[in-house]
Design a protein around this motif. Structure first.
Motif, PDB file in Angstrom:
ATOM      1  N   ALA A  82      32.094  45.637  41.159  1.00  0.00           N
ATOM      2  CA  ALA A  82      31.180  46.434  41.683  1.00  0.00           C
ATOM      3  C   ALA A  82      31.406  47.684  42.603  1.00  0.00           C
ATOM      4  O   ALA A  82      30.820  48.903  42.748  1.00  0.00           O
ATOM      5  N   GLU A  83      32.341  47.397  43.510  1.00  0.00           N
ATOM      6  CA  GLU A  83      33.000  48.344  44.358  1.00  0.00           C
ATOM      7  C   GLU A  83      33.993  49.224  43.383  1.00  0.00           C
ATOM      8  O   GLU A  83      33.944  50.583  43.645  1.00  0.00           O
ATOM      9  N   LEU A  84      35.132  48.515  42.989  1.00  0.00           N
ATOM     10  CA  LEU A  84      36.131  49.543  42.171  1.00  0.00           C
ATOM     11  C   LEU A  84      36.623  48.225  41.237  1.00  0.00           C
ATOM     12  O   LEU A  84      36.925  47.121  41.551  1.00  0.00           O
ATOM     13  N   SER A  85      36.602  48.572  39.947  1.00  0.00           N
ATOM     14  CA  SER A  85      37.222  47.565  38.777  1.00  0.00           C
ATOM     15  C   SER A  85      38.489  48.428  38.254  1.00  0.00           C
ATOM     16  O   SER A  85      38.828  49.479  38.464  1.00  0.00           O
ATOM     17  N   ILE A  86      39.050  47.382  37.484  1.00  0.00           N
ATOM     18  CA  ILE A  86      40.266  48.084  36.761  1.00  0.00           C
ATOM     19  C   ILE A  86      39.865  49.201  36.114  1.00  0.00           C
ATOM     20  O   ILE A  86      40.596  50.299  35.736  1.00  0.00           O
ATOM     21  N   ALA A  87      38.796  49.172  35.403  1.00  0.00           N
ATOM     22  CA  ALA A  87      38.224  50.013  34.295  1.00  0.00           C
ATOM     23  C   ALA A  87      37.784  51.494  35.080  1.00  0.00           C
ATOM     24  O   ALA A  87      38.223  52.507  34.645  1.00  0.00           O
ATOM     25  N   ASP A  88      37.098  51.134  36.295  1.00  0.00           N
ATOM     26  CA  ASP A  88      37.055  52.346  37.105  1.00  0.00           C
ATOM     27  C   ASP A  88      38.375  53.154  37.548  1.00  0.00           C
ATOM     28  O   ASP A  88      38.417  54.283  37.314  1.00  0.00           O
ATOM     29  N   LEU A  89      39.403  52.179  37.899  1.00  0.00           N
ATOM     30  CA  LEU A  89      40.764  52.851  38.419  1.00  0.00           C
ATOM     31  C   LEU A  89      41.386  53.674  37.078  1.00  0.00           C
ATOM     32  O   LEU A  89      41.969  54.628  37.295  1.00  0.00           O
ATOM     33  N   GLN A  90      40.889  53.016  35.803  1.00  0.00           N
ATOM     34  CA  GLN A  90      41.562  53.724  34.576  1.00  0.00           C
ATOM     35  C   GLN A  90      41.047  54.905  34.393  1.00  0.00           C
ATOM     36  O   GLN A  90      41.674  55.920  34.119  1.00  0.00           O
ATOM     37  N   ILE A 146      42.843  38.000  37.227  1.00  0.00           N
ATOM     38  CA  ILE A 146      43.589  39.154  37.378  1.00  0.00           C
ATOM     39  C   ILE A 146      43.046  40.190  36.130  1.00  0.00           C
ATOM     40  O   ILE A 146      43.264  39.835  34.946  1.00  0.00           O
ATOM     41  N   ALA A 147      42.921  41.460  36.424  1.00  0.00           N
ATOM     42  CA  ALA A 147      42.277  42.109  35.297  1.00  0.00           C
ATOM     43  C   ALA A 147      43.600  43.277  34.947  1.00  0.00           C
ATOM     44  O   ALA A 147      43.243  43.700  33.833  1.00  0.00           O
ATOM     45  N   GLY A 148      44.477  43.164  35.840  1.00  0.00           N
ATOM     46  CA  GLY A 148      45.541  44.416  35.339  1.00  0.00           C
ATOM     47  C   GLY A 148      46.476  44.670  36.468  1.00  0.00           C
ATOM     48  O   GLY A 148      46.652  44.026  37.601  1.00  0.00           O
ATOM     49  N   ILE A 149      47.081  45.620  36.189  1.00  0.00           N
ATOM     50  CA  ILE A 149      48.185  46.123  37.231  1.00  0.00           C
ATOM     51  C   ILE A 149      47.927  47.488  37.668  1.00  0.00           C
ATOM     52  O   ILE A 149      47.601  48.512  37.110  1.00  0.00           O
ATOM     53  N   ALA A 150      48.243  47.782  38.905  1.00  0.00           N
ATOM     54  CA  ALA A 150      48.311  49.231  39.488  1.00  0.00           C
ATOM     55  C   ALA A 150      49.318  49.280  40.470  1.00  0.00           C
ATOM     56  O   ALA A 150      50.188  48.301  40.948  1.00  0.00           O
ATOM     57  N   ARG A 151      49.576  50.536  40.934  1.00  0.00           N
ATOM     58  CA  ARG A 151      50.694  50.867  41.568  1.00  0.00           C
ATOM     59  C   ARG A 151      50.181  51.703  43.044  1.00  0.00           C
ATOM     60  O   ARG A 151      49.383  52.260  43.208  1.00  0.00           O
ATOM     61  N   ILE A 152      51.022  51.362  44.150  1.00  0.00           N
ATOM     62  CA  ILE A 152      50.718  51.948  45.318  1.00  0.00           C
ATOM     63  C   ILE A 152      51.212  53.408  45.252  1.00  0.00           C
ATOM     64  O   ILE A 152      52.391  53.674  44.732  1.00  0.00           O
ATOM     65  N   PHE A 210      44.670  44.378  31.389  1.00  0.00           N
ATOM     66  CA  PHE A 210      44.843  43.436  30.700  1.00  0.00           C
ATOM     67  C   PHE A 210      43.660  43.435  29.668  1.00  0.00           C
ATOM     68  O   PHE A 210      42.434  43.546  29.810  1.00  0.00           O
ATOM     69  N   PRO A 211      44.314  42.756  28.368  1.00  0.00           N
ATOM     70  CA  PRO A 211      43.276  42.593  27.282  1.00  0.00           C
ATOM     71  C   PRO A 211      42.055  41.628  27.794  1.00  0.00           C
ATOM     72  O   PRO A 211      40.993  42.005  27.337  1.00  0.00           O
ATOM     73  N   GLU A 212      42.501  40.611  28.539  1.00  0.00           N
ATOM     74  CA  GLU A 212      41.450  39.787  29.046  1.00  0.00           C
ATOM     75  C   GLU A 212      41.872  39.141  30.405  1.00  0.00           C
ATOM     76  O   GLU A 212      43.203  39.354  30.738  1.00  0.00           O
ATOM     77  N   VAL A 213      40.956  39.266  31.287  1.00  0.00           N
ATOM     78  CA  VAL A 213      41.144  38.744  32.693  1.00  0.00           C
ATOM     79  C   VAL A 213      42.108  37.400  32.562  1.00  0.00           C
ATOM     80  O   VAL A 213      41.618  36.436  32.017  1.00  0.00           O
ATOM     81  N   ILE A 232      52.893  35.047  36.331  1.00  0.00           N
ATOM     82  CA  ILE A 232      51.814  35.538  35.982  1.00  0.00           C
ATOM     83  C   ILE A 232      51.748  36.480  34.529  1.00  0.00           C
ATOM     84  O   ILE A 232      50.858  36.462  33.799  1.00  0.00           O
ATOM     85  N   LEU A 233      52.827  37.258  34.698  1.00  0.00           N
ATOM     86  CA  LEU A 233      52.964  38.138  33.562  1.00  0.00           C
ATOM     87  C   LEU A 233      53.146  37.400  32.297  1.00  0.00           C
ATOM     88  O   LEU A 233      52.582  37.995  31.163  1.00  0.00           O
ATOM     89  N   ALA A 234      53.684  36.391  32.375  1.00  0.00           N
ATOM     90  CA  ALA A 234      53.959  35.415  31.213  1.00  0.00           C
ATOM     91  C   ALA A 234      52.364  34.843  30.548  1.00  0.00           C
ATOM     92  O   ALA A 234      52.466  34.289  29.368  1.00  0.00           O
ATOM     93  N   LEU A 235      51.647  35.190  31.383  1.00  0.00           N
ATOM     94  CA  LEU A 235      50.078  34.377  31.199  1.00  0.00           C
ATOM     95  C   LEU A 235      49.350  35.517  30.230  1.00  0.00           C
ATOM     96  O   LEU A 235      48.228  35.074  29.691  1.00  0.00           O
ATOM     97  N   ARG A 236      49.651  36.794  30.205  1.00  0.00           N
ATOM     98  CA  ARG A 236      48.922  37.796  29.509  1.00  0.00           C
ATOM     99  C   ARG A 236      48.845  37.582  27.858  1.00  0.00           C
ATOM    100  O   ARG A 236      49.666  36.963  27.534  1.00  0.00           O
TER     101      ARG A 236
END
Length: 149
Positions: free
Chosen positions: A11-19, A59-65, A105-108, A145-149
């Motif tokens: 509700a604050e910031l989602s991976i979809a918002d960041l995308q 975990i919904a995805g990956i982001a970068r600083i 990620f396609p699925e959380v 964790i990446l292997a779980l995608r």
């Protein structure tokens, strides 16, 4: 390169918002240990974007600083729910970073799935009662964790 995990309520910031935005400020961290981890981040570091306090935490995805730590302006904004009356422009104890979208990620990857991984037993996220919103992730944990995608 260090890896991280950061939690946000969708509700604050989602991976979809960041995308959609491409880039955003990650602010409102009000735990000293998590703040110290923010201060240790460098431009280019990657982090897992974790959705918390929602119907499907994980975990919904990956982001970068994109920008290293700087004084968190939300601490000085009386209209922000992250306002800190003790903070001032001269002495602001809180930090923020700017982040950029990398991948959704396609699925959380759900928390129970993460807890079931023996490679993740040292990760604070999987410990009962852990509420830390920013934490380091080792290279081995990152790969597991990446292997779980």
């Amino acid at each position: 390169m260090p890896f991280w995990l950061m939690k946000s309520e969708p509700a604050e910031l989602s991976i979809a918002d960041l995308q959609r935005l491409g880039q955003a400020r990650w602010d409102g961290v009000r735990n000293y240990q998590a703040r110290n981890f923010l201060r240790g981040m460098q431009v280019g570091d990657l982090f897992f974007f974790y959705h918390s306090s929602c119907a499907v935490p994980g975990i919904a995805g990956i982001a970068r600083i994109e920008r290293a730590a700087y004084p968190d302006p939300s601490a000085l904004d009386p209209h922000s729910h992250y306002f800190d009356a003790k903070a001032s422009s001269e002495k602001n104890p809180w930090s923020a970073v700017d982040v950029a979208f990398v991948e959704a990620f396609p699925e959380v990857i759900r928390l129970p799935q993460l807890k079931a991984q023996s490679a993740l037993t040292a990760l604070p996220l999987v410990h009962k009662g852990s509420r830390l919103s920013v934490m380091p992730v080792s290279t081995d944990e990152w790969q597991a964790i990446l292997a779980l995608r």
